[in-house]
Design a protein around this motif. Sequence first.
Motif, short mmCIF file in Angstrom:
data_model
loop_
_atom_site.label_atom_id
_atom_site.label_comp_id
_atom_site.label_asym_id
_atom_site.label_seq_id
_atom_site.Cartn_x
_atom_site.Cartn_y
_atom_site.Cartn_z
N PRO A 45 -16.17 -4.49 11.66
CA PRO A 45 -15.32 -3.64 10.79
C PRO A 45 -15.08 -2.28 11.23
O PRO A 45 -14.24 -1.70 10.81
CB PRO A 45 -16.22 -3.59 9.53
CG PRO A 45 -17.68 -4.03 9.87
CD PRO A 45 -17.37 -4.91 11.16
N TRP A 46 -16.16 -1.67 12.10
CA TRP A 46 -15.88 -0.43 12.37
C TRP A 46 -14.68 -0.35 13.49
O TRP A 46 -13.98 0.54 13.40
CB TRP A 46 -17.23 0.02 13.43
CG TRP A 46 -17.18 1.22 14.15
CD1 TRP A 46 -17.43 2.54 13.75
CD2 TRP A 46 -16.68 1.38 15.63
NE1 TRP A 46 -17.23 3.48 14.83
CE2 TRP A 46 -17.12 2.91 15.68
CE3 TRP A 46 -16.47 0.54 16.51
CZ2 TRP A 46 -16.53 3.28 17.20
CZ3 TRP A 46 -15.90 0.84 17.75
CH2 TRP A 46 -16.14 2.23 18.28
N PHE A 47 -14.49 -1.44 14.33
CA PHE A 47 -13.46 -1.73 15.26
C PHE A 47 -11.95 -1.47 14.58
O PHE A 47 -11.22 -0.83 14.88
CB PHE A 47 -13.81 -2.87 16.07
CG PHE A 47 -12.90 -2.68 17.19
CD1 PHE A 47 -13.00 -2.63 18.53
CD2 PHE A 47 -11.58 -3.45 17.24
CE1 PHE A 47 -12.33 -2.52 19.48
CE2 PHE A 47 -10.67 -3.65 18.39
CZ PHE A 47 -11.14 -3.26 19.73
N ALA A 48 -11.91 -2.35 13.28
CA ALA A 48 -10.74 -2.72 12.54
C ALA A 48 -10.26 -1.12 11.91
O ALA A 48 -9.32 -0.65 12.00
CB ALA A 48 -10.98 -3.75 11.40
N GLU A 49 -11.44 -0.34 11.42
CA GLU A 49 -11.18 0.91 10.95
C GLU A 49 -10.75 1.89 11.93
O GLU A 49 -9.79 2.68 11.64
CB GLU A 49 -12.58 1.52 9.99
CG GLU A 49 -12.08 2.67 9.37
CD GLU A 49 -13.50 3.14 8.78
OE1 GLU A 49 -13.69 4.47 8.24
OE2 GLU A 49 -14.32 2.38 8.60
N LYS A 50 -11.15 1.72 13.11
CA LYS A 50 -10.89 2.81 14.09
C LYS A 50 -9.48 2.68 14.75
O LYS A 50 -8.83 3.37 15.06
CB LYS A 50 -12.07 2.90 15.22
CG LYS A 50 -11.90 4.11 16.09
CD LYS A 50 -13.17 3.98 17.16
CE LYS A 50 -12.79 5.02 18.05
NZ LYS A 50 -12.75 6.48 17.65
N TYR A 51 -9.43 1.28 15.22
CA TYR A 51 -8.16 0.76 15.78
C TYR A 51 -7.03 0.20 15.07
O TYR A 51 -6.04 0.02 15.57
CB TYR A 51 -8.64 0.13 17.08
CG TYR A 51 -9.54 0.99 17.97
CD1 TYR A 51 -9.09 1.86 18.70
CD2 TYR A 51 -10.87 0.45 17.98
CE1 TYR A 51 -9.92 2.57 19.50
CE2 TYR A 51 -11.82 1.08 18.89
CZ TYR A 51 -11.22 2.03 19.48
OH TYR A 51 -12.34 2.81 20.45
N GLY A 52 -7.29 -0.25 13.83
CA GLY A 52 -6.55 -1.09 13.15
C GLY A 52 -6.82 -2.54 12.93
O GLY A 52 -7.10 -3.10 14.08
N GLU A 53 -6.14 -3.12 12.04
CA GLU A 53 -6.40 -4.60 11.98
C GLU A 53 -5.67 -5.41 13.05
O GLU A 53 -5.87 -6.55 13.19
CB GLU A 53 -6.02 -5.05 10.59
CG GLU A 53 -6.62 -4.48 9.29
CD GLU A 53 -8.19 -4.95 9.31
OE1 GLU A 53 -8.37 -5.94 9.67
OE2 GLU A 53 -8.87 -4.46 8.39
N GLN A 54 -4.61 -4.85 13.53
CA GLN A 54 -3.82 -5.51 14.36
C GLN A 54 -4.48 -5.95 15.83
O GLN A 54 -4.15 -6.70 16.49
CB GLN A 54 -2.52 -4.81 14.91
CG GLN A 54 -2.59 -3.54 15.67
CD GLN A 54 -2.69 -2.40 14.90
OE1 GLN A 54 -3.37 -2.40 13.85
NE2 GLN A 54 -2.20 -1.33 15.25
N TYR A 55 -5.63 -5.41 16.12
CA TYR A 55 -6.51 -5.59 17.14
C TYR A 55 -7.86 -6.23 16.74
O TYR A 55 -8.57 -5.90 16.13
CB TYR A 55 -6.78 -4.18 17.88
CG TYR A 55 -5.68 -3.35 18.38
CD1 TYR A 55 -4.90 -4.10 19.44
CD2 TYR A 55 -5.44 -2.44 17.73
CE1 TYR A 55 -3.65 -3.39 19.76
CE2 TYR A 55 -4.19 -1.50 18.19
CZ TYR A 55 -3.53 -2.01 19.31
OH TYR A 55 -2.18 -1.43 19.61
N ASP A 56 -7.95 -7.65 16.76
CA ASP A 56 -8.87 -8.30 16.27
C ASP A 56 -10.19 -8.23 17.38
O ASP A 56 -9.95 -8.62 18.37
CB ASP A 56 -8.38 -9.96 16.37
CG ASP A 56 -9.66 -10.83 15.83
OD1 ASP A 56 -9.91 -10.46 14.72
OD2 ASP A 56 -10.06 -11.40 16.52
N TYR A 57 -11.35 -7.67 16.81
CA TYR A 57 -12.34 -7.51 17.50
C TYR A 57 -12.90 -8.71 18.20
O TYR A 57 -13.26 -8.94 19.46
CB TYR A 57 -13.26 -6.75 16.65
CG TYR A 57 -14.95 -6.95 17.26
CD1 TYR A 57 -15.31 -5.69 18.08
CD2 TYR A 57 -15.62 -7.61 16.85
CE1 TYR A 57 -16.35 -5.55 18.64
CE2 TYR A 57 -17.11 -7.66 17.46
CZ TYR A 57 -17.36 -6.41 18.47
OH TYR A 57 -18.56 -6.66 18.83
#
Length: 217
Positions: A45-57
């Motif tokens: 969730p941190w990754f999605a918030e920082k880089y956007g949902e288009q980049y799947d962690y």
Amino acid sequence: MDGVLIDTEKYLTRFWRQAAAEAGLLLSLEECYAFRSFAGKYAAPWFAEKYGEQYDYWTIRERRKELMQEHIRVHGIEKKDGVEEVLQVLSQEGYQTAVVTATDETRARQYLRDIGILELFDAVICANMVERGKPFPDVYLYACEKIQKEPQDCVAVEDSPNGIRAAYGAGCHVVMVPDLTQPDEESQNRIERKAASIRDIPGVVREISRGKLQYGR
């Protein structure tokens, strides 16, 4: 484990950048450092918030794992200098030792077995054994439980902010052996000593045991 016992953090960082780039996301080294010892459950969730949902962690992480596994298959695991000697000294002096890692148990045991130090530990504690991984304290609390010691009687050796946060939160004495980065301000306030290398750990542990470094929380 990674960055303290085995010299893998530099490759984890390299392959995080490569996997992210393949997905169209360019990450700096400093950004990749944030992933160290960061449990995926909380990193996603941190990754999605920082880089956007288009980049799947999770997709990027799986690709990073593929790249890392291939590197290890070809080059093997690099053991940090002095690890075996340090563990033998601690054992001879009567100290128990445990691995506390964000890596899953299967890979952690395989890595430690490959470099010949698995049997030198009293316990191997991994993030998938507890509900919350690093930076939460659960893994360290569970490690203390497994070796039947109170946190304030244990020394945690860490190299990353997330690991330091977990150990400090559990109530352990925290010693940092820097690997890729020096302690930031937050980490500096949570460690009792910065050691130049893992070879310094027996001496630091003796000082703590003698009460020269005081448990202060």
